[in-house]
Design an enzyme around this catalytic site. Structure first.
Site, PDB file in Angstrom:
ATOM      1  N   ASP A  59      -0.705   9.765  -6.979  1.00 27.88           N
ATOM      2  CA  ASP A  59       0.729  10.000  -6.742  1.00 27.88           C
ATOM      3  C   ASP A  59       1.567   9.789  -7.993  1.00 27.88           C
ATOM      4  O   ASP A  59       2.365  10.644  -8.372  1.00 27.88           O
ATOM      5  CB  ASP A  59       1.257   9.074  -5.630  1.00 27.88           C
ATOM      6  CG  ASP A  59       0.753   9.478  -4.244  1.00 27.88           C
ATOM      7  OD1 ASP A  59       0.641  10.694  -3.982  1.00 27.88           O
ATOM      8  OD2 ASP A  59       0.486   8.568  -3.431  1.00 27.88           O
ATOM      9  N   ARG A 111       7.332  -5.996  -3.241  1.00 30.82           N
ATOM     10  CA  ARG A 111       8.083  -4.809  -3.655  1.00 30.82           C
ATOM     11  C   ARG A 111       9.422  -5.114  -4.333  1.00 30.82           C
ATOM     12  O   ARG A 111       9.717  -4.537  -5.385  1.00 30.82           O
ATOM     13  CB  ARG A 111       8.279  -3.835  -2.478  1.00 30.82           C
ATOM     14  CG  ARG A 111       6.993  -3.143  -2.069  1.00 30.82           C
ATOM     15  CD  ARG A 111       6.325  -2.405  -3.229  1.00 30.82           C
ATOM     16  NE  ARG A 111       5.035  -1.825  -2.870  1.00 30.82           N
ATOM     17  CZ  ARG A 111       3.855  -2.391  -3.110  1.00 30.82           C
ATOM     18  NH1 ARG A 111       3.793  -3.564  -3.725  1.00 30.82           N
ATOM     19  NH2 ARG A 111       2.738  -1.795  -2.765  1.00 30.82           N
ATOM     20  N   ASP A 121       7.580   1.198   1.646  1.00 30.99           N
ATOM     21  CA  ASP A 121       7.839   0.829   0.254  1.00 30.99           C
ATOM     22  C   ASP A 121       9.000   1.609  -0.364  1.00 30.99           C
ATOM     23  O   ASP A 121       9.753   1.063  -1.169  1.00 30.99           O
ATOM     24  CB  ASP A 121       6.566   0.997  -0.582  1.00 30.99           C
ATOM     25  CG  ASP A 121       5.541  -0.097  -0.267  1.00 30.99           C
ATOM     26  OD1 ASP A 121       5.941  -1.124   0.308  1.00 30.99           O
ATOM     27  OD2 ASP A 121       4.358   0.086  -0.592  1.00 30.99           O
ATOM     28  N   SER A 151      -6.895   3.558   1.239  1.00 35.57           N
ATOM     29  CA  SER A 151      -5.720   3.299   0.416  1.00 35.57           C
ATOM     30  C   SER A 151      -5.520   1.782   0.404  1.00 35.57           C
ATOM     31  O   SER A 151      -5.383   1.158   1.457  1.00 35.57           O
ATOM     32  CB  SER A 151      -4.511   4.003   1.029  1.00 35.57           C
ATOM     33  OG  SER A 151      -3.333   3.463   0.500  1.00 35.57           O
TER      34      SER A 151
HETATM   35  N1  ARG Z   1       2.072  -1.611   5.787  1.00 34.81           N
HETATM   36  C1  ARG Z   1       2.190  -2.690   4.834  1.00 34.81           C
HETATM   37  C2  ARG Z   1       3.637  -2.928   4.515  1.00 34.81           C
HETATM   38  O1  ARG Z   1       4.425  -2.058   4.667  1.00 34.81           O
HETATM   39  C3  ARG Z   1       1.323  -2.538   3.626  1.00 34.81           C
HETATM   40  C4  ARG Z   1       1.011  -1.190   3.122  1.00 34.81           C
HETATM   41  C5  ARG Z   1       0.178  -1.258   1.895  1.00 34.81           C
HETATM   42  N2  ARG Z   1      -0.158   0.011   1.319  1.00 34.81           N
HETATM   43  C6  ARG Z   1      -1.414   0.478   1.174  1.00 34.81           C
HETATM   44  N3  ARG Z   1      -1.552   1.594   0.547  1.00 34.81           N
HETATM   45  N4  ARG Z   1      -2.455  -0.120   1.665  1.00 34.81           N
HETATM   46  O2  ARG Z   1       3.996  -4.014   4.119  1.00 34.81           O
END
Ligand code: ARG
Length: 417
Positions: free
Chosen positions: A16, A95, A124, A173
C-alpha cells in the site's frame, strides 16, 4: 493540487505505502515524497524492509524512534485497565503516537501534505487523520481516495517496476508493536475458521512450559519492577512479552466492532499487556474501596472507548484522567502472578494501602473496633426489607384485583340469564 511540493508519507515498505509514492507525484502533483517510519517496537525485519524499499524507490526516508513514548502510553492504559471488547488496544494506542511523529517531520520539512496508505474500511485512517486534521497540511489517503484494490496495486507495481516482492508479505495482514501483535485477513476473515498454530509468533502453545510465578511491583499505578528488578517501561514490556509469551499467555480471538460499524474477526497476541492488566486490576482490588472500584469501571470503559477511537486528546479524557490519577496514588505494592495453562492469574497481592483488616474479616476474632458479631443482627433484620415489603404489597394488590374481577363477572352472568 497544491503549491508546496513536498509530502510526508507514513511509510512501512508494504504494498500500500509503496504504491503511494509514485501516486503522490502523479495524481497529487507533489515533487517530492518523504517516507517516515515510526518505531513503536516493530520487529527489526520491518525496518529492514522499509529501508530497502525506500532505497530502491530512491525515497528520502526517516526512521523516528517513539518507543519510549509509546511504552509510557501503554502503561497509562494499564492504569485505566484499558481493553476494548477484550483487546488491549496495541494498534489503537500506537496510531496517535505515529501520527504525531510524522506530523513533526512534515512540519520540519516544510511539507504541504501528509499521507497514509490506509483503506477506507479500517480504524487507522480515522486515528491518523484525527491528529493530522488539526494541522494546516493537506491530508491525503491515496488508497481510499483513488479506490484502489490489492489487485490493481499489484498490477501497477509490476508496471512501474516498484520494489514489492509479490506475495512475500505472507498470508496474513499483521500489525506489530510493543503492546500487541495483530493478525487478520485472508482465511481468518471467516469467523468460523479455526486459526492454525502458526499464526502465533509471540506465544507458545499454552501448557508446554509448566508453571512459573513472577512478582510485579507497582508504584502509583505504574509497573516498575519484575521479580525485584527495576526496569524502564520499554524493557519491562519486552521482558514480560518474552516470559509470559513462552507460557502462551495473551491470545485473543474475537469479533471486533470497528468504528465504521463493520464487525471483523481479529486475532491478537499480547502477553505483557495481559500480565500487567491482570496484576494491576488485582492490586486495585486490594487498595480501592468498593465505590471507587465500581465507579472506576465506568471511567475505565470510557477511557478505553476513546483510546480505541484514537481520541485520547478529547477533553473528556482529561477529566477521566483526573479520576484515574486520583485513585492511582494508592495503587502501590506487589502482585504475584502465576503463568499456568495460558493464563496469567494473580495469586497474591500486598500493599501498605490495603483497605483490608485481617482481624475484621477473620472468622476467629470476636470484636473489632468495638463492633461485635451480634451487632450485625440489626443489619440482618433490615436487609431486604424493602424487597419483602414490595413483594407483599404486590401480592395483596393482585389478590384485590382478582376479587373485584370475580365479583364483576358474577354480576354479568346474572344479567344475562
Ligand atoms: N483492528 C485493530 C484496531 O483497529 C487492529 C488492526 C491491525 N491491522 C492489521 N493489519 N492487522 O485496533
Amino acid at each position: 493540487m497544491t503549491g508546496t511540493s513536498k509530502v510526508a508519507l507514513a511509510f512501512s515498505g508494504g504494498l500500500d505505502t509503496t504504491v503511494c509514492v509514485p501516486l503522490l507525484e502523479e495524481e497529487y502533483d507533489y515533487d517530492e515524497v518523504i517516507g517516515v517510519t515510526v518505531d513503536v517496537g516493530q520487529p527489526a525485519e520491518e525496518f529492514a524492509e522499509a529501508e530497502e524499499t525506500a532505497e530502491a524507490l530512491d525515497l528520502d526516508h526517516y526512521v523516528v524512534d517513539a518507543k519510549a513514548e509509546f511504552a509510557e502510553q501503554c502503561l497509562d492504559s494499564v492504569a485505566a485497565n484499558a481493553t476494548y471488547q477484550g483487546y488491549p488496544l496495541g494498534t489503537a494506542l500506537a496510531r496517535p503516537v505515529i501520527a504525531d511523529a510524522i506530523l513533526e517531520v512534515a512540519e520540519d520539512e516544510d511539507c504541504g501534505g501528509i499521507a497514509h496508505g490506509c483503506t477506507g474500511k479500517g480504524n487507522d485512517q480515522l486515528r491518523f487523520e484525527a491528529v493530522w486534521r488539526d494541522s494546516d497540511l493537506e491530508v491525503i489517503a491515496p488508497v481510499r481516495e483513488l479506490g484502489l484494490t490489492r489487485e490493481w496495486e499489484m498490477e501497477y507495481a509490476a508496471e512501474k517496476d516498484l520494489p514489492v516482492e509479490g506475495g512475500n508479505e505472507g498470508d496474513w495482514s499483521i500489525d506489530t508493536n510493543l503492546w500487541s501483535r495483530s493478525v487478520e485477513g485472508a482465511k481468518l476473515e471467516d469467523p468460523g475458521y479455526v486459526p492454525p498454530e502458526d499464526i502465533y509468533e509471540w506465544t507458545e502453545t499454552p501448557g508446554g512450559k509448566g508453571v512459573e510465578t513472577v512478582e510485579i511491583a507497582f508504584e502509583e499505578g505504574k509497573p516498575v519492577a519484575v521479580d525485584g528488578e527495576e526496569l524502564p517501561p520499554v524493557q519491562l514490556i519486552e521482558y514480560l512479552n518474552d516470559l509470559a509469551g513462552s507460557h502462551g499467555v495473551g491470545r485473543t480471538d474475537m469479533m471486533e466492532d470497528r468504528m465504521l460499524g463493520l464487525k471483523v474477526r481479529e486475532n491478537y497476541e499480547h502477553p505483557a499487556a495481559t500480565t500487567l492488566l491482570n496484576a494491576h486490576e488485582a492490586l486495585e482490588g486490594l487498595v480501592l474501596t468498593k465505590e471507587e472500584r465500581d465507579f472506576k469501571a465506568q471511567v475505565d470503559d470510557q477511557w478505553a472507548q476513546k483510546a480505541y477511537e484514537g481520541l485520547l486528546s478529547a477533553p473528556l479524557v482529561d477529566a477521566l484522567d483526573g479520576f484515574v490519577d486520583a485513585t492511582q496514588g494508592k495503587v502501590t505494592g506487589t502482585v504475584t502472578v502465576k503463568f499456568e495453562g495460558g493464563q496469567a492469574r494473580p495469586v497474591g497481592r500486598e500493599s501498605d494501602y490495603a483497605v483490608y483488616s485481617e482481624s475484621a474479616a477473620s472468622f476467629n476474632t470476636e470484636s473489632v473496633d468495638g463492633i461485635a458479631q451480634e451487632d450485625a443482627t440489626g443489619v440482618a433484620k433490615y436487609h431486604g426489607f424493602q424487597s419483602r415489603l414490595a413483594n407483599e404489597v404486590a401480592a395483596d394488590a393482585e389478590a384485590k384485583k382478582a376479587e373485584l374481577l370475580a365479583d364483576g363477572s358474577g354480576d354479568e352472568g346474572e344479567e344475562e340469564q
